[in-house]
Structure formats: structure tokens, C-alpha cells
Write an enzyme that holds these catalytic residues in place. Structure first.
Site, PDB file in Angstrom:
ATOM      1  N   GLY A 279       0.813  -1.211   0.000  1.00  0.00           N
ATOM      2  CA  GLY A 279       0.000   0.000   0.000  1.00  0.00           C
ATOM      3  C   GLY A 279       0.844   1.257   0.000  1.00  0.00           C
TER       4      GLY A 279
ATOM      5  N   LEU B  41       0.463   3.566  -2.099  1.00  0.00           N
ATOM      6  CA  LEU B  41       0.874   3.406  -3.500  1.00  0.00           C
ATOM      7  C   LEU B  41       1.422   4.712  -4.077  1.00  0.00           C
ATOM      8  CD1 LEU B  41      -2.137   1.243  -4.745  1.00  0.00           C
ATOM      9  CD2 LEU B  41       0.110   0.469  -3.925  1.00  0.00           C
ATOM     10  N   HIS B  42       2.476   4.585  -4.865  1.00  0.00           N
ATOM     11  CA  HIS B  42       3.069   5.740  -5.539  1.00  0.00           C
ATOM     12  C   HIS B  42       3.331   5.360  -6.991  1.00  0.00           C
ATOM     13  CE1 HIS B  42       6.786   3.518  -5.149  1.00  0.00           C
ATOM     14  NE2 HIS B  42       6.670   3.500  -3.829  1.00  0.00           N
ATOM     15  N   GLU B  43       3.921   6.296  -7.713  1.00  0.00           N
ATOM     16  CA  GLU B  43       4.154   6.110  -9.149  1.00  0.00           C
ATOM     17  C   GLU B  43       4.877   4.785  -9.465  1.00  0.00           C
ATOM     18  OE1 GLU B  43       2.632   8.308 -11.032  1.00  0.00           O
ATOM     19  OE2 GLU B  43       3.377   7.450 -12.909  1.00  0.00           O
ATOM     20  N   GLY B  44       5.784   4.364  -8.575  1.00  0.00           N
ATOM     21  CA  GLY B  44       6.506   3.103  -8.798  1.00  0.00           C
ATOM     22  C   GLY B  44       5.541   1.929  -8.873  1.00  0.00           C
ATOM     23  N   HIS B  45       4.563   1.895  -7.955  1.00  0.00           N
ATOM     24  CA  HIS B  45       3.569   0.816  -7.989  1.00  0.00           C
ATOM     25  C   HIS B  45       2.690   0.935  -9.251  1.00  0.00           C
ATOM     26  CE1 HIS B  45       4.125   1.314  -3.481  1.00  0.00           C
ATOM     27  NE2 HIS B  45       4.425   0.042  -3.662  1.00  0.00           N
TER      28      HIS B  45
ATOM     29  N   GLY C  62       9.314  -4.492  -8.564  1.00  0.00           N
ATOM     30  CA  GLY C  62      10.250  -3.444  -8.983  1.00  0.00           C
ATOM     31  C   GLY C  62      11.690  -3.889  -8.784  1.00  0.00           C
TER      32      GLY C  62
ATOM     33  N   MET D  85      11.685   6.127  -6.112  1.00  0.00           N
ATOM     34  CA  MET D  85      10.410   6.288  -5.388  1.00  0.00           C
ATOM     35  C   MET D  85      10.250   5.180  -4.367  1.00  0.00           C
ATOM     36  SD  MET D  85       7.642   7.829  -7.891  1.00  0.00           S
ATOM     37  CE  MET D  85       8.020   9.297  -8.835  1.00  0.00           C
ATOM     38  N   SER D  86       9.773   5.547  -3.184  1.00  0.00           N
ATOM     39  CA  SER D  86       9.600   4.589  -2.095  1.00  0.00           C
ATOM     40  C   SER D  86       8.589   5.158  -1.112  1.00  0.00           C
ATOM     41  CB  SER D  86      10.938   4.387  -1.375  1.00  0.00           C
ATOM     42  OG  SER D  86      10.733   3.794  -0.113  1.00  0.00           O
TER      43      SER D  86
END
Ligand code: PAF
Length: 285
Positions: free
Chosen positions: A31, A33-37, A147, A184-185
Site C-alpha cells: 500500500g 501506493l506511488h508512481e513506482g507501484h 520493482g 520512489m519509495s
């Protein structure tokens, strides 16, 4: 989008879809969630009939003094982002349903969980492999998307899938970065203003090492590691946890940087422990 909270009903729907010949893509997440996800979802979407995102802050991969309670959680934000990406099913279980009273089984990839990040987080990867093995049973994916930012995690999970003959295609997706290079993290949310400005040094140090090795093939892994630490420590809020150069086949240290190697590192910026890596092969960024 359907939201399942209960493992048996998620599994029943997945088994039914598979019995009708449908493919399932799984993006496992914790969860926040960001751009990486979202990139993982976008990579998966065109290739599968049913796209599933699991959102589960897995307690077994946190050590006793780690940030389980503080780990960012945002169910409503995550739900909306998944819907926006055309996700079909969200799996959102609770710890009590994933690890009911009496749960005793673990999955461990011998040795690989004790190096790199595993040296300072000795139980972490056993928690990851156990929960992902469970997610694979519950969601029945034909393909799963991870990722490359968590390179050690991806390599360990790929080893688990091969060793246990799991019929899941493992797809690694390139790290998504901020414009200044910071990977991103969800943990970037812990950075203060100053730490956020300083954190991109991780990427600069990795790129610098790769460039030095390209220009001077005689440079040793030890020299490169020393360079990386020195560059990172030019930023006052950074404290290096480890820098290692290993083979992606064995996770063992190498003496020189060659194709098939991974430079992996972790560093603290205040209370945030950030990781990053660079792969030395023809497909990496
Ligand atoms: O990478 C993560 O977010 C987690 O380690 C994973 C794979 C979802 C397992 O909990």
C-alpha cells in the site's frame, strides 16, 4: 473493481477465473501506493485478463524495532489509484486472516536472505518469501510484477519460484525515480526537507561508480565501494548501512564490476532507511 478482504473468497474467484482459462497478473504491495507501484500495474495491464493488486502491510517482514506501526497506510487513496489504473480486483486482507492462530509454516531461501539488506534485517526476507508464497496460492497469478528497486527481494523471490516449481512468470520492472534521481519509495515520506534534498546522492554515487568502472576496467570492487561511501558521506544527514557488489546469479561478492553484477546499498537519512542499486547488464537503466 472488486475488493476482497478474505483469503478464501479471493482464492475461490481466482481458481474459477483460472479454470475458465483466464490469465491473472498480480502486483503485490504494502500500500501507500506511488508512481513506482502504478508503473507495475501499467506494465501488467495489457498482458493479463485479470489484474490483481494486493495491499497488505505484512507484519512478518518487519523486525522488532522496525517501522510496522508507523508504516504509511491509506486504504481510500490506494483504492482510488487502483481503480484509475484499471485494476480488476484488489486483495486487502488483515493480518489475522493471513496469519490465523496456529500458523507455523515459513518459506526461506537459504543464505540469500542473510546478505546485503538481510545482514541488518535478519528475518525480513523470510517474511517476504512466506507472504508472497501465500499470495501466490491465494491469487493464483500466471505472472507477478516486482520493482527492480528491491533487487535483492526480486532475486530471492525468483529463486523461490524456480526452486519450488511455482508456475508464475516473474517480471522485474525498472525503478521509477523522481526528477533528481531519488528512487520512489513509500519510506521517502519519512524524510525531512533537508534529508529529501540530500537523498539523491545515492543515485549519483552509484552512477559515478559505474562510470569509473567503465573508464578503468582494472578498478576493484573494494575501491568502488570506498568511492561510493565517500560520495554518500559528503551529505551530512547520510549514514551508510552497507554497500556491496555481488553477482546476480549467486549474491556472492565479486572482485571486479562485470556484466551480471549488482551494486546494492542502503543508507539512513534520519529515521528513513533508503535502498538503491544499479545493475551492470545490457537492460538496466
Ligand atoms: O515490496 C513489497 O512491497 C513487499 O515486500 C511485498 C513484496 C509486497 C511483500 O510484502
Amino acid at each position: 473493481m472488486l475488493v476482497f478482504t478474505d483469503p478464501p473468497s479471493m482464492q475461490a474467484s481466482a481458481l474459477s477465473a483460472r479454470s475458465h482459462g483466464q490469465t491473472i497478473g498480480l502486483v503485490p504491495t504494502m500500500g501507500a501506493l506511488h508512481e513506482g507501484h502504478l508503473m507495475l500495474m501499467r506494465e501488467a495491464r495489457p498482458h493479463v485478463d485479470i489484474l490483481v493488486v494486493s495491499v497488505f502491510v505484512n507484519p512478518t517482514q518487519f523486525g522488532p524495532h522496525e517501522d510496522l506501526d508507523a508504516y504509511p497506510r491509506d486504504y481510500e487513496g490506494d483504492r482510488q489509484l487502483c481503480e484509475g489504473e484499471g485494476v480488476d480486483w484488489m486483495f486487502y486482507p488483515t493480518p489475522a486472516t493471513m496469519y490465523p492462530e496456529g500458523h507455523r509454516t515459513v518459506v526461506r531461501v537459504e543464505e540469500w536472505g542473510g546478505v546485503l539488506c538481510g545482514a541488518s534485517r535478519p528475518t525480513h526476507f523470510q517474511g517476504v518469501t512466506t507472504v508472497v508464497a501465500k499470495l501466490f496460492q491465494i491469487v493464483q497469478p500466471t505472472a507477478a510484477y516486482f520493482g527492480w528497486k528491491d533487487a535483492q527481494q526480486f532475486l530471492i523471490l525468483r529463486r523461490m519460484v524456480a526452486d519450488l516449481n511455482m508456475p508464475v512468470q516473474m517480471v522485474g520492472v525498472e525503478t521509477v525515480r523522481e526528477s533528481d534521481g531519488l528512487a520512489m519509495s513509500s519510506r521517502n515520506a519519512y524524510l525531512s526537507g533537508k534529508e529529501r534534498i540530500e537523498a539523491p546522492v545515492l543515485r549519483r554515487a552509484l552512477i559515478g561508480a559505474r562510470e569509473r568502472a567503465l573508464m578503468d576496467p582494472t578498478v576493484t570492487a573494494s575501491e568502488l565501494k570506498r568511492d561510493i561511501v565517500a560520495v554518500i558521506e559528503t551529505e551530512s544527514s547520510a549514514q551508510v548501512d552497507y554497500v556491496e557488489i555481488v553477482s546476480m546469479e549467486t549474491l556472492l561478492p565479486v572482485s571486479r564490476l562485470e556484466s551480471g553484477c549488482l551494486i546494492a546499498l542502503a543508507a539512513f537519512f534520519g529515521k528513513a532507511r533508503l535502498i538503491d542499486n544499479i545493475r551492470i547488464d545490457s537492460t538496466s537503466d
